[in-house]
Scaffold this active site. Structure first.
Site, PDB file in Angstrom:
ATOM      1  N   GLU A  40      17.469 104.175  27.994  1.00 42.80           N
ATOM      2  CA  GLU A  40      17.312 105.359  28.826  1.00 42.80           C
ATOM      3  C   GLU A  40      16.124 106.204  28.371  1.00 42.80           C
ATOM      4  OE1 GLU A  40      21.849 104.689  28.379  1.00 42.80           O
ATOM      5  OE2 GLU A  40      19.991 104.304  27.264  1.00 42.80           O
ATOM      6  N   CYS A  66      24.991 106.625  25.574  1.00 42.34           N
ATOM      7  CA  CYS A  66      25.677 107.111  24.373  1.00 42.34           C
ATOM      8  C   CYS A  66      25.802 108.626  24.426  1.00 42.34           C
ATOM      9  CB  CYS A  66      24.948 106.663  23.112  1.00 42.34           C
ATOM     10  SG  CYS A  66      23.292 107.355  22.917  1.00 42.34           S
ATOM     11  N   CYS A  75      21.852 109.744  24.653  1.00 41.29           N
ATOM     12  CA  CYS A  75      21.144 109.412  25.890  1.00 41.29           C
ATOM     13  C   CYS A  75      21.706 110.183  27.079  1.00 41.29           C
ATOM     14  CB  CYS A  75      21.215 107.912  26.156  1.00 41.29           C
ATOM     15  SG  CYS A  75      20.302 106.927  24.956  1.00 41.29           S
ATOM     16  N   THR A 187      27.085  69.662   4.749  1.00 39.21           N
ATOM     17  CA  THR A 187      25.995  69.353   5.681  1.00 39.21           C
ATOM     18  C   THR A 187      24.649  69.496   4.993  1.00 39.21           C
ATOM     19  OG1 THR A 187      27.218  69.961   7.663  1.00 39.21           O
ATOM     20  CG2 THR A 187      24.835  70.163   7.780  1.00 39.21           C
ATOM     21  N   ARG A 198      12.110  75.690  15.020  1.00 41.58           N
ATOM     22  CA  ARG A 198      10.763  75.123  15.087  1.00 41.58           C
ATOM     23  C   ARG A 198      10.415  74.530  16.445  1.00 41.58           C
ATOM     24  NH1 ARG A 198      14.100  72.262  11.976  1.00 41.58           N
ATOM     25  NH2 ARG A 198      14.522  70.062  12.432  1.00 41.58           N
ATOM     26  N   GLU A 247      27.058  75.489  13.176  1.00 42.98           N
ATOM     27  CA  GLU A 247      26.430  74.197  13.397  1.00 42.98           C
ATOM     28  C   GLU A 247      26.779  73.228  12.265  1.00 42.98           C
ATOM     29  OE1 GLU A 247      21.921  72.846  13.757  1.00 42.98           O
ATOM     30  OE2 GLU A 247      22.372  74.403  15.224  1.00 42.98           O
ATOM     31  N   PRO A 250      32.107  68.124  11.255  1.00 42.59           N
ATOM     32  CA  PRO A 250      33.456  68.105  11.837  1.00 42.59           C
ATOM     33  C   PRO A 250      34.448  69.008  11.126  1.00 42.59           C
ATOM     34  CG  PRO A 250      32.572  65.887  11.664  1.00 42.59           C
ATOM     35  CD  PRO A 250      31.614  66.775  10.927  1.00 42.59           C
ATOM     36  N   ALA A 253      33.698  72.660  11.965  1.00 45.35           N
ATOM     37  CA  ALA A 253      34.010  72.846  13.384  1.00 45.35           C
ATOM     38  C   ALA A 253      35.514  72.942  13.605  1.00 45.35           C
ATOM     39  CB  ALA A 253      33.428  71.695  14.199  1.00 45.35           C
TER      40      ALA A 253
END
Length: 309
Positions: A40, A66, A75, A187, A198, A247, A250, A253
């Site tokens: 704003e 806000c 704002c 991992t 990248r 990421e 298994p 995850a």
């Protein structure tokens, strides 16, 4: 506003504002990084710089203005002082410091306020912010690369190459949309990934490893953490991380899935077609299919959990 652009404002919400003057001029603003002006204020400054008359103007904002003093002033007060007479708000701010206070302040000052315009679209765009404010943890996206039977899951698709180059590049775009990326130490030891963006535009996310890794690992510098997943997430949220891309392999995850800490699943399914991939992933992970998009020879399937967390 794209997710990568919204990330630039994190941990502030990526808010947009358009101000229309009574004479038909339009001025736009977007929330700047922490310490900078909110949307704003940016839009009001643009209007003033152009010499526009703001009396009787209308402001459209994606999130309630806000009403508290933080790094910047309220704002809602700035809109009132500028002479804005109507404010259209997509969603009320869940932050307890606001939570309807901005709307009340505007209305108390005689400003007409309309709430709920484009609410669904904005809720999707600001999903990470809403989860962060309502739960005290970041928005979690779980990313995996898999074959259609779900048995061959890569710890790091960029090195194991279950999927093709186009899917891997899309995965890097996903990294650029998140404040942090999280993997398990296994991992890192197995694949030594860099976990950078990248192959996509955008800054590298903060790298978080569950466990400890060698000081010379490619993922360094990284944050090493252990303990309960929810505690790790709360600590990241307190440091300003609003979104995390998980990421890992298994085990990581499944741990996040079992703990009901996933807000979105992004699954790259190798060498298949959208309909087959979507049904196979729904059977494996449950939830609602949001999208199934062909990317080269592979398919990106996006799911959300069956119930709200």
């Amino acid at each position: 506003m794209g997710r990568a652009a919204r990330r630039a404002a994190s941990p502030n919400p990526g808010v947009g504002c358009i101000i229309a003057t009574a004479s038909g001029e339009f001025f736009e603003g977007a929330t700047r990084p922490p310490g900078g002006d909110h949307a704003e204020i940016v839009a009001l400054a643009a209007a003033r710089h152009a010499g526009a008359d703001l009396s009787g103007a209308t402001a459209w904002v994606t999130l309630e203005p806000c009403s508290h003093h933080g790094r910047t002033g309220p704002c809602a007060d700035a809109l009132i002082e500028a002479g804005v007479r109507r404010v259209v708000v997509a969603l009320q701010d869940p932050d307890p410091r606001v939570a309807g206070g901005g709307i009340r302040r505007l209305r108390d000052a005689g400003v007409a306020v309309e709430v709920g315009v484009n609410a669904d679209e904005v809720a999707h765009d600001l999903a990470a912010y809403f989860v962060h404010r309502r739960t005290g943890r970041p928005y979690v996206t779980l990313k995996l690369a898999t074959t259609i039977d779900g048995r061959a899951i890569s710890n790091d698709p960029t090195t194991q190459w279950i999927t093709g180059s186009q899917a891997r590049a899309d995965g890097h775009r996903l990294r650029a949309e998140h404040d942090a990326i999280l993997v398990g130490a296994g991992t890192v030891r197995a694949d030594n990934p860099r976990l950078t963006t990248r192959d996509a535009e955008g800054a590298d996310p903060i790298r978080v490893v569950l466990g400890t890794v060698d000081p010379d690992a490619a993922v360094q510098p990284c944050i090493e953490r252990s303990g309960e997943l929810i505690d790790v997430l709360h600590e990241l949220a307190q440091s300003g991380v609003m979104s995390v891309l998980v990421e890992g392999g298994p085990r990581v995850a499944n741990d996040f899935h079992a703990a009901h800490l996933v807000d979105r699943y992004v699954l790259y399914v190798a060498n298949t077609e959208p309909a087959k991939a979507a049904e196979a992933m729904r059977a494996l992970w449950g939830g609602e299919i949001v999208d199934a998009t062909q990317i080269g020879n592979d398919v990106r399937v996006t799911l959300t959990p069956q119930t709200e967390r």
